[in-house]
Design a protein around this motif. Structure first.
Motif, PDB file in Angstrom:
ATOM      1  N   THR A  21       0.856  -1.183   0.000  1.00 42.62           N
ATOM      2  CA  THR A  21       0.000   0.000   0.000  1.00 42.62           C
ATOM      3  C   THR A  21       0.893   1.234   0.000  1.00 42.62           C
ATOM      4  N   THR A  23       0.840   5.521   0.025  1.00 38.23           N
ATOM      5  CA  THR A  23       0.083   6.748   0.226  1.00 38.23           C
ATOM      6  C   THR A  23       1.011   7.930  -0.027  1.00 38.23           C
ATOM      7  N   LEU A  36      -8.223   6.884 -12.722  1.00 37.34           N
ATOM      8  CA  LEU A  36      -7.056   6.138 -12.283  1.00 37.34           C
ATOM      9  C   LEU A  36      -7.253   4.637 -12.509  1.00 37.34           C
ATOM     10  N   GLY A  39      -7.059  -0.226  -8.246  1.00 39.09           N
ATOM     11  CA  GLY A  39      -6.134  -0.212  -7.124  1.00 39.09           C
ATOM     12  C   GLY A  39      -5.685   1.165  -6.695  1.00 39.09           C
ATOM     13  N   PHE A  40      -5.952   2.186  -7.527  1.00 37.36           N
ATOM     14  CA  PHE A  40      -5.625   3.569  -7.211  1.00 37.36           C
ATOM     15  C   PHE A  40      -6.875   4.271  -6.688  1.00 37.36           C
ATOM     16  N   LYS A  41      -6.708   5.125  -5.682  1.00 35.05           N
ATOM     17  CA  LYS A  41      -7.860   5.819  -5.120  1.00 35.05           C
ATOM     18  C   LYS A  41      -7.517   7.275  -4.849  1.00 35.05           C
ATOM     19  N   TYR A 319       3.026   0.688 -15.224  1.00 33.35           N
ATOM     20  CA  TYR A 319       2.650   2.059 -14.874  1.00 33.35           C
ATOM     21  C   TYR A 319       3.890   2.904 -14.625  1.00 33.35           C
ATOM     22  N   ALA A 345      -0.784  10.752 -10.855  1.00 35.17           N
ATOM     23  CA  ALA A 345      -0.936  10.673  -9.404  1.00 35.17           C
ATOM     24  C   ALA A 345      -0.518  11.979  -8.747  1.00 35.17           C
ATOM     25  N   LYS A 350      -3.902   7.060  -2.940  1.00 29.11           N
ATOM     26  CA  LYS A 350      -3.497   5.806  -2.298  1.00 29.11           C
ATOM     27  C   LYS A 350      -3.544   4.688  -3.332  1.00 29.11           C
ATOM     28  N   ILE A 351      -2.564   3.793  -3.268  1.00 30.51           N
ATOM     29  CA  ILE A 351      -2.478   2.670  -4.207  1.00 30.51           C
ATOM     30  C   ILE A 351      -2.383   1.380  -3.416  1.00 30.51           C
ATOM     31  N   GLU A 352      -3.156   0.394  -3.820  1.00 25.72           N
ATOM     32  CA  GLU A 352      -3.040  -0.948  -3.249  1.00 25.72           C
ATOM     33  C   GLU A 352      -2.639  -1.912  -4.360  1.00 25.72           C
ATOM     34  N   VAL A 353      -1.545  -2.625  -4.138  1.00 28.96           N
ATOM     35  CA  VAL A 353      -1.048  -3.609  -5.095  1.00 28.96           C
ATOM     36  C   VAL A 353      -1.062  -4.963  -4.406  1.00 28.96           C
TER      37      VAL A 353
END
Length: 369
Positions: A21, A23, A36, A39-41, A319, A345, A350-353
């Motif tokens: 994650t 941020t 986005l 996984g991107f928020k 990316y 970005a 926030k990104i979750e991979v």
């Protein structure tokens, strides 16, 4: 064509993880409206979905309280949360701290970051737009919190400044002083000095050593100067384009590949990527941070940089997130070459991979020309 070197010593024990994650806590840009990838928020929906967000008593809908949102600043900071597996311990690593004492504090509060749980701050290089928030971040931590390690290159300059083209002989100013080792320790940080590459956060994060300069067109920051003090002699400014204390950070996600964090890329992002490919023999999944291609005197580097990332590196990155000092023209060129692979970005994103074990055996060994 180059292929990775099969040398176990180069890999320095970096462990592939199942959950990452990210941020973004400081960046030049604020992005509220972009489309986005999965996984991107964006920051706004994070606030609106937070149960702590106050609802307007008149209309019954959440209040978009801009006092509680992130601000932009010329600098960079990213919180990196790594976890080998969902049921294992997570590690929080802060990569850089932005340019000043205020933006990091405001944005940490806006994103509800658990500052006491951050184990380590890694400084990419000694420039104040990356080190300026370090002391204020350390001072945010509770008195009883576990000690936070501050991971630094030992070669701290007395002062760094900026000279302007075309001759780079006119120095227009010096950057604010980076925090000293003594001030960091007095603020509660545990100083660790590292000139060599090493792993941290339970071997889930790699911090590089000196980045090899192998390209012909990446010649550093042309206007960079350093103030040198000598015994019994007056101090003097000297040209220092290569910023050799700069370091990048890398994380490896199962079934995806390596995520590179390069805060300013004074070494050149192609040099950074080549080092990571040679070192880990893994595809590059994501490139994050400042590419330092924004000023007019560096514009000639944009085309070969984009050509390498889009055409010479195989497989090309899934990316690229050009942030901080990348510059508008660089972002336009990357967007043209990579399409949705160039992600706009900014601070608050926030990104979750998540790892994909089914894809792990299908990853190809990267090559570049």
């Amino acid at each position: 064509m180059s292929t990775p070197t099969d040398n176990s010593q180069l890999r320095v024990g970096l462990v592939a993880i199942n959950r990452l994650t990210i941020t973004f806590l400081v960046d030049n840009s604020i992005e509220w409206f972009a489309k986005l990838p999965p996984g991107f928020k964006l920051e706004l929906p994070q606030h609106l979905s937070d149960p702590r967000t106050v609802k307007d008593p008149l209309t019954g809908v959440p209040i978009i309280n801009l006092e509680d949102f992130c601000c932009g600043a010329h600098g960079f900071s990213a919180l990196i949360e790594t976890q080998r597996d969902d049921d294992e311990e997570r590690h929080l690593t802060l990569f850089d701290t932005g340019p000043d004492s205020k933006s990091i504090v405001r944005n940490v509060m806006a994103m509800q970051v658990p500052v006491d749980q951050i184990e380590r701050v890694v400084l990419s290089h000694w420039h104040s737009d990356h080190s300026g928030g370090m002391l204020s971040f350390l001072q945010m931590r509770s008195p009883g919190a576990p000690k936070c390690v501050v991971d630094l290159h030992p070669d701290r300059p007395t002062a760094r400044g900026i000279a302007i083209p075309p001759t780079y002989e006119t120095i227009i100013g010096r950057l604010p002083a980076d925090p000293t080792f003594e001030l960091i320790a007095s603020a509660g940080g545990v100083v660790e000095k590292h000139a060599e590459g090493h792993t941290v956060a339970g071997a889930t994060v790699y911090v590089s050593g000196e980045i090899p300069r192998v390209t012909t067109f990446e010649q550093g920051l042309l206007g960079a100067v350093r103030f040198v003090e000598e015994d019994s002699k007056p101090g003097r400014w000297t040209s220092e384009p290569h910023i050799m204390d700069e370091r990048y950070v890398a994380v490896d996600v199962i079934g995806k590949g390596v995520i590179i964090f390069s805060a300013c890329s004074h070494a050149g992002i192609v040099n950074v990527v080549k080092d990571a490919v040679q070192r880990f023999s893994r595809p590059i999944y994501m490139i994050i941070g400042g590419l330092h291609l924004g000023s007019a005197d560096l514009a000639s580097r944009i085309a070969p940089t984009v050509d390498f990332l889009a055409n010479q590196l195989r497989p090309s990155p899934t990316y690229v997130l050009p942030m901080h000092c990348s510059g508008f023209q660089c972002k336009v060129a990357l967007d043209s070459a990579l399409g949705e692979g160039c992600v706009p970005a900014g601070v608050g994103v926030k990104i979750e991979v998540h790892g994909d074990r089914d894809q792990e055996d299908r990853l190809s060994c990267p090559t570049f020309t």
